[in-house]
Design an enzyme around this catalytic site. Structure first.
Site, PDB file in Angstrom:
ATOM      1  N   ARG A 165     -17.148 -36.500 -10.334  1.00  0.00           N
ATOM      2  CA  ARG A 165     -16.988 -35.856 -11.654  1.00  0.00           C
ATOM      3  C   ARG A 165     -17.785 -34.548 -11.725  1.00  0.00           C
ATOM      4  O   ARG A 165     -18.403 -34.233 -12.746  1.00  0.00           O
ATOM      5  CB  ARG A 165     -17.444 -36.787 -12.788  1.00  0.00           C
ATOM      6  CG  ARG A 165     -16.739 -38.108 -12.854  1.00  0.00           C
ATOM      7  CD  ARG A 165     -15.279 -37.987 -13.281  1.00  0.00           C
ATOM      8  NE  ARG A 165     -14.702 -39.303 -13.403  1.00  0.00           N
ATOM      9  CZ  ARG A 165     -14.047 -39.914 -12.407  1.00  0.00           C
ATOM     10  NH1 ARG A 165     -13.870 -39.304 -11.242  1.00  0.00           N
ATOM     11  NH2 ARG A 165     -13.564 -41.120 -12.586  1.00  0.00           N
ATOM     12  N   SER A 238     -13.854 -41.810 -20.802  1.00  0.00           N
ATOM     13  CA  SER A 238     -15.217 -42.281 -20.505  1.00  0.00           C
ATOM     14  C   SER A 238     -16.223 -41.262 -21.019  1.00  0.00           C
ATOM     15  O   SER A 238     -16.160 -40.094 -20.627  1.00  0.00           O
ATOM     16  CB  SER A 238     -15.414 -42.426 -19.001  1.00  0.00           C
ATOM     17  OG  SER A 238     -14.417 -43.250 -18.473  1.00  0.00           O
ATOM     18  N   GLU A 333     -20.436 -37.604 -19.487  1.00  0.00           N
ATOM     19  CA  GLU A 333     -19.370 -36.937 -18.728  1.00  0.00           C
ATOM     20  C   GLU A 333     -18.699 -35.876 -19.610  1.00  0.00           C
ATOM     21  O   GLU A 333     -18.278 -34.824 -19.137  1.00  0.00           O
ATOM     22  CB  GLU A 333     -18.349 -37.999 -18.288  1.00  0.00           C
ATOM     23  CG  GLU A 333     -17.206 -37.423 -17.495  1.00  0.00           C
ATOM     24  CD  GLU A 333     -16.230 -38.490 -17.013  1.00  0.00           C
ATOM     25  OE1 GLU A 333     -16.664 -39.459 -16.358  1.00  0.00           O
ATOM     26  OE2 GLU A 333     -15.036 -38.341 -17.310  1.00  0.00           O
TER      27      GLU A 333
HETATM   28  P1  FAD Z   1     -10.732 -29.556 -21.976  1.00  0.00           P
HETATM   29  O1  FAD Z   1     -11.311 -30.747 -22.642  1.00  0.00           O
HETATM   30  O2  FAD Z   1      -9.912 -28.647 -22.795  1.00  0.00           O
HETATM   31  O3  FAD Z   1     -11.893 -28.722 -21.270  1.00  0.00           O
HETATM   32  C1  FAD Z   1     -12.894 -29.385 -20.552  1.00  0.00           C
HETATM   33  C2  FAD Z   1     -13.855 -28.331 -19.974  1.00  0.00           C
HETATM   34  O4  FAD Z   1     -13.183 -27.539 -18.993  1.00  0.00           O
HETATM   35  C3  FAD Z   1     -14.343 -27.342 -21.025  1.00  0.00           C
HETATM   36  O5  FAD Z   1     -15.667 -26.993 -20.698  1.00  0.00           O
HETATM   37  C4  FAD Z   1     -13.428 -26.144 -20.857  1.00  0.00           C
HETATM   38  O6  FAD Z   1     -14.025 -24.918 -21.250  1.00  0.00           O
HETATM   39  C5  FAD Z   1     -13.174 -26.166 -19.365  1.00  0.00           C
HETATM   40  N1  FAD Z   1     -11.859 -25.645 -18.979  1.00  0.00           N
HETATM   41  C6  FAD Z   1     -10.654 -26.136 -19.332  1.00  0.00           C
HETATM   42  N2  FAD Z   1      -9.670 -25.454 -18.732  1.00  0.00           N
HETATM   43  C7  FAD Z   1     -10.270 -24.495 -17.995  1.00  0.00           C
HETATM   44  C8  FAD Z   1      -9.779 -23.459 -17.144  1.00  0.00           C
HETATM   45  N3  FAD Z   1      -8.471 -23.262 -16.922  1.00  0.00           N
HETATM   46  N4  FAD Z   1     -10.692 -22.645 -16.545  1.00  0.00           N
HETATM   47  C9  FAD Z   1     -12.016 -22.804 -16.746  1.00  0.00           C
HETATM   48  N5  FAD Z   1     -12.526 -23.768 -17.542  1.00  0.00           N
HETATM   49  C10 FAD Z   1     -11.660 -24.601 -18.162  1.00  0.00           C
HETATM   50  N6  FAD Z   1     -11.001 -37.915 -16.622  1.00  0.00           N
HETATM   51  C11 FAD Z   1     -10.997 -38.374 -15.356  1.00  0.00           C
HETATM   52  O7  FAD Z   1     -11.574 -37.750 -14.458  1.00  0.00           O
HETATM   53  N7  FAD Z   1     -10.378 -39.549 -15.025  1.00  0.00           N
HETATM   54  C12 FAD Z   1      -9.739 -40.293 -15.936  1.00  0.00           C
HETATM   55  O8  FAD Z   1      -9.184 -41.331 -15.600  1.00  0.00           O
HETATM   56  C13 FAD Z   1      -9.736 -39.841 -17.290  1.00  0.00           C
HETATM   57  N8  FAD Z   1      -9.143 -40.583 -18.261  1.00  0.00           N
HETATM   58  C14 FAD Z   1      -9.157 -40.148 -19.551  1.00  0.00           C
HETATM   59  C15 FAD Z   1      -8.530 -40.934 -20.536  1.00  0.00           C
HETATM   60  C16 FAD Z   1      -8.502 -40.517 -21.845  1.00  0.00           C
HETATM   61  C17 FAD Z   1      -7.831 -41.383 -22.883  1.00  0.00           C
HETATM   62  C18 FAD Z   1      -9.102 -39.284 -22.209  1.00  0.00           C
HETATM   63  C19 FAD Z   1      -9.043 -38.804 -23.626  1.00  0.00           C
HETATM   64  C20 FAD Z   1      -9.741 -38.504 -21.252  1.00  0.00           C
HETATM   65  C21 FAD Z   1      -9.780 -38.932 -19.907  1.00  0.00           C
HETATM   66  N9  FAD Z   1     -10.403 -38.176 -18.897  1.00  0.00           N
HETATM   67  C22 FAD Z   1     -10.388 -38.627 -17.589  1.00  0.00           C
HETATM   68  C23 FAD Z   1     -11.088 -36.920 -19.226  1.00  0.00           C
HETATM   69  C24 FAD Z   1     -10.141 -35.679 -19.289  1.00  0.00           C
HETATM   70  O9  FAD Z   1      -8.814 -36.064 -19.466  1.00  0.00           O
HETATM   71  C25 FAD Z   1     -10.230 -34.807 -18.045  1.00  0.00           C
HETATM   72  O10 FAD Z   1     -11.548 -34.358 -17.835  1.00  0.00           O
HETATM   73  C26 FAD Z   1      -9.305 -33.578 -18.117  1.00  0.00           C
HETATM   74  O11 FAD Z   1      -9.285 -32.914 -16.877  1.00  0.00           O
HETATM   75  C27 FAD Z   1      -9.712 -32.589 -19.204  1.00  0.00           C
HETATM   76  O12 FAD Z   1      -8.675 -31.633 -19.332  1.00  0.00           O
HETATM   77  P2  FAD Z   1      -8.499 -30.738 -20.622  1.00  0.00           P
HETATM   78  O13 FAD Z   1      -7.442 -29.752 -20.327  1.00  0.00           O
HETATM   79  O14 FAD Z   1      -8.286 -31.585 -21.813  1.00  0.00           O
HETATM   80  O15 FAD Z   1      -9.919 -30.028 -20.684  1.00  0.00           O
HETATM   81  P1  NAP Z   2     -12.523 -50.427 -13.660  1.00  0.00           P
HETATM   82  O1  NAP Z   2     -11.335 -50.424 -12.775  1.00  0.00           O
HETATM   83  O2  NAP Z   2     -12.744 -51.539 -14.623  1.00  0.00           O
HETATM   84  O3  NAP Z   2     -13.810 -50.233 -12.783  1.00  0.00           O
HETATM   85  C1  NAP Z   2     -15.070 -50.123 -13.423  1.00  0.00           C
HETATM   86  C2  NAP Z   2     -16.018 -49.434 -12.513  1.00  0.00           C
HETATM   87  O4  NAP Z   2     -15.981 -49.947 -11.201  1.00  0.00           O
HETATM   88  C3  NAP Z   2     -15.905 -47.987 -12.355  1.00  0.00           C
HETATM   89  O5  NAP Z   2     -17.227 -47.570 -12.246  1.00  0.00           O
HETATM   90  C4  NAP Z   2     -15.258 -47.746 -11.028  1.00  0.00           C
HETATM   91  O6  NAP Z   2     -15.670 -46.517 -10.453  1.00  0.00           O
HETATM   92  C5  NAP Z   2     -15.801 -48.906 -10.256  1.00  0.00           C
HETATM   93  N1  NAP Z   2     -14.863 -49.423  -9.246  1.00  0.00           N
HETATM   94  C6  NAP Z   2     -13.875 -50.316  -9.451  1.00  0.00           C
HETATM   95  N2  NAP Z   2     -13.252 -50.605  -8.288  1.00  0.00           N
HETATM   96  C7  NAP Z   2     -13.871 -49.855  -7.346  1.00  0.00           C
HETATM   97  C8  NAP Z   2     -13.695 -49.716  -5.962  1.00  0.00           C
HETATM   98  N3  NAP Z   2     -12.756 -50.403  -5.313  1.00  0.00           N
HETATM   99  N4  NAP Z   2     -14.507 -48.862  -5.310  1.00  0.00           N
HETATM  100  C9  NAP Z   2     -15.448 -48.159  -5.966  1.00  0.00           C
HETATM  101  N5  NAP Z   2     -15.663 -48.260  -7.287  1.00  0.00           N
HETATM  102  C10 NAP Z   2     -14.884 -49.095  -7.970  1.00  0.00           C
HETATM  103  O7  NAP Z   2     -12.565 -49.044 -14.468  1.00  0.00           O
HETATM  104  P2  NAP Z   2     -11.766 -48.565 -15.726  1.00  0.00           P
HETATM  105  O8  NAP Z   2     -12.734 -48.147 -16.731  1.00  0.00           O
HETATM  106  O9  NAP Z   2     -10.670 -49.502 -16.081  1.00  0.00           O
HETATM  107  O10 NAP Z   2     -11.088 -47.238 -15.142  1.00  0.00           O
HETATM  108  C11 NAP Z   2     -10.164 -47.296 -14.089  1.00  0.00           C
HETATM  109  C12 NAP Z   2     -10.165 -45.977 -13.358  1.00  0.00           C
HETATM  110  O11 NAP Z   2      -9.785 -44.933 -14.238  1.00  0.00           O
HETATM  111  C13 NAP Z   2     -11.533 -45.602 -12.816  1.00  0.00           C
HETATM  112  O12 NAP Z   2     -11.353 -44.926 -11.597  1.00  0.00           O
HETATM  113  C14 NAP Z   2     -12.080 -44.680 -13.850  1.00  0.00           C
HETATM  114  O13 NAP Z   2     -12.989 -43.746 -13.317  1.00  0.00           O
HETATM  115  C15 NAP Z   2     -10.832 -44.005 -14.387  1.00  0.00           C
HETATM  116  N6  NAP Z   2     -10.982 -43.634 -15.792  1.00  0.00           N
HETATM  117  C16 NAP Z   2     -11.721 -42.533 -16.073  1.00  0.00           C
HETATM  118  C17 NAP Z   2     -11.873 -42.132 -17.376  1.00  0.00           C
HETATM  119  C18 NAP Z   2     -12.625 -40.869 -17.692  1.00  0.00           C
HETATM  120  O14 NAP Z   2     -12.570 -40.399 -18.806  1.00  0.00           O
HETATM  121  N7  NAP Z   2     -13.320 -40.318 -16.739  1.00  0.00           N
HETATM  122  C19 NAP Z   2     -11.298 -42.851 -18.411  1.00  0.00           C
HETATM  123  C20 NAP Z   2     -10.601 -43.990 -18.088  1.00  0.00           C
HETATM  124  C21 NAP Z   2     -10.426 -44.377 -16.760  1.00  0.00           C
HETATM  125  P3  NAP Z   2     -14.930 -45.085 -10.666  1.00  0.00           P
HETATM  126  O15 NAP Z   2     -14.977 -44.739 -12.089  1.00  0.00           O
HETATM  127  O16 NAP Z   2     -15.739 -44.163  -9.848  1.00  0.00           O
HETATM  128  O17 NAP Z   2     -13.540 -45.213 -10.156  1.00  0.00           O
END
Ligand code: FAD
Ligand code: NAP
Length: 337
Positions: A165, A238, A333
């Site tokens: 991340r 998250s 995050e």
């Molecule tokens: P924004 O929220 O609009 O921007 C985020 C940041 O990036 C800000 O600082 C902004 O200034 C900057 N930014 C945006 N676009 C640019 C650009 N083109 N150039 C320079 N800077 C820029 N994230 C995960 O990693 N894994 C997941 O599984 C995941 N699941 C999610 C589930 C839900 C329900 C939600 C709401 C979010 C989730 N996220 C997840 C977080 C999010 O979706 C990601 O981080 C996504 O990439 C953000 O994109 P955005 O366009 O909405 O960014």
């Molecule tokens: P999950 O599958 O219940 O797992 C919970 C945690 O266990 C997370 O920390 C995940 O790490 C870790 N994990 C599970 N299986 C793993 C494996 N085989 N090896 C290493 N780490 C493992 O998680 P969840 O909340 O339902 O989310 C599922 C996936 O979607 C995850 O990858 C999560 O990161 C992603 N997600 C991200 C966001 C966001 O906003 N960033 C929101 C929703 C879901 P990791 O997170 O590193 O994978």
């Protein structure tokens, strides 16, 4: 030059659904418009920032400056052979729609990241990841605009300095605007189904057929079953990163909490933040307009008309209680604005 709006409500431009105002706001639909908007801000000595889908930000105050929402569109195959395809995508494209487009064309590599909200341009910023795959695994290059020099710059994968991340862009905010992302996708089946319940769903509900559509659909199904839809309940996914701790600290915790979930990763032991938060009794917590989701404790929610500052304060209380109980410091995050 994109049309500049004054005193624009941001409520529908962030997935938390927080009501704040931007003093200046514009939508840029071409790279030229992005540059013009930046020139405008510089010329008028006003601060500016980039907005994608607003799914990784928490607004805690009004925004005094020009918010440039990126809506550039387009995808182009810039190279292909029998093995792979290089796809260049404009920053304003929707990430999930891109995933489904690639699934349809049987281009492998991003199917595990279905249903992540937001734009393609934001995806490298925090090296988005889910179900064992991250964008860094398929990213070939990023074309960005250097804000200081107004010159274009191409970053290869290594130069993006991707981490969990994390990336060069996250560490150097406000230096570059990501304009285009090029992905290297495979044309032959390479599926990753070991993570979580993906395999179980394919086995029990999809007749054990392992193909790209089923992987994407399994991920979508799991996500829909435990993550709140931002269109219904405000959230930014998250709120915290999953902490990675030293093996020695894990060994001590394991003695006290024999069932502590953990995953060995390169630089230590990853502990699911959701478990830590749950152990501190925050899961399903609700107070006024804010809360912690009842199915996923990592997700903080806006129950209606929450203020960003209230959600930030809740996150501080959670960080403090996890620290007191486990000696682990949770990092946010979500970007706090
Ligand atoms: P924004 O929220 O609009 O921007 C985020 C940041 O990036 C800000 O600082 C902004 O200034 C900057 N930014 C945006 N676009 C640019 C650009 N083109 N150039 C320079 N800077 C820029 N994230 C995960 O990693 N894994 C997941 O599984 C995941 N699941 C999610 C589930 C839900 C329900 C939600 C709401 C979010 C989730 N996220 C997840 C977080 C999010 O979706 C990601 O981080 C996504 O990439 C953000 O994109 P955005 O366009 O909405 O960014
Ligand atoms: P999950 O599958 O219940 O797992 C919970 C945690 O266990 C997370 O920390 C995940 O790490 C870790 N994990 C599970 N299986 C793993 C494996 N085989 N090896 C290493 N780490 C493992 O998680 P969840 O909340 O339902 O989310 C599922 C996936 O979607 C995850 O990858 C999560 O990161 C992603 N997600 C991200 C966001 C966001 O906003 N960033 C929101 C929703 C879901 P990791 O997170 O590193 O994978």
């Amino acid at each position: 030059m994109p049309h500049i709006l004054n005193q624009q409500s941001l409520k529908t431009y962030n997935t938390f659904g927080i009501q704040q105002i931007a003093s200046h706001f514009c939508i840029a639909t071409t790279i030229e418009e992005i540059k013009e908007a930046v020139f405008f801000a510089k010329k008028n000595y006003i601060r500016f920032d980039i907005l994608g889908g607003g799914s990784n930000i928490l607004l805690t105050k009004d925004y005094d400056g020009l918010l440039i929402k990126i809506e550039t569109k387009g995808k182009e195959i810039i190279y292909e052979n029998d093995e792979e395809i290089h796809l260049k995508i404009q920053a304003g494209e929707n990430w999930h729609l891109l995933v489904m487009y690639c699934v349809q064309h049987h281009w492998y590599g991003i199917e595990n990241m279905a249903l992540i909200p937001g734009t393609v341009g934001a995806a490298p910023i925090q090296n988005i990841g889910a179900y064992g795959k991250e964008i860094k695994d398929v990213l070939l290059q990023v074309n960005a605009l250097c804000i200081d020099t107004m010159q274009f710059h191409t970053f290869n994968n290594e130069e993006c300095e991707f981490g969990y991340r994390d990336s060069f862009f996250k560490k150097n905010t406000k230096k570059y605007i990501i304009l285009e992302v090029t992905l290297r996708l495979k044309k032959h089946s390479v599926l990753h189904t070991k993570y979580g319940d993906v395999q179980k769903i394919i086995e029990t509900e999809m007749g054990g057929v392992y193909n790209i559509e089923n992987v994407a659909n399994a991920v979508i199904k799991i996500r829909k079953s435990k993550l709140p839809d931002p269109n219904l309940i405000g959230n930014a996914g998250s709120f915290f990163k999953n902490p990675v701790i030293e093996k020695s600290q894990y060994d001590i915790l394991k003695k006290k909490y024999p069932h502590i979930p953990h995953f060995e990763v390169n630089d230590g032991i990853k502990i699911p933040a959701a478990w830590l938060i749950e152990q501190c009794n925050w899961k399903a917590f609700q107070e006024g307009e804010i809360g912690v989701h009842h199915l996923q404790a990592l997700v903080l929610i806006n129950l209606g008309n929450a203020k960003g500052i209230e959600i930030l304060q809740l996150s501080e209380k959670i960080i403090q209680s996890v620290n007191e109980k486990f000696g682990i410091h949770l990092e946010r995050e979500v970007n706090i604005w």
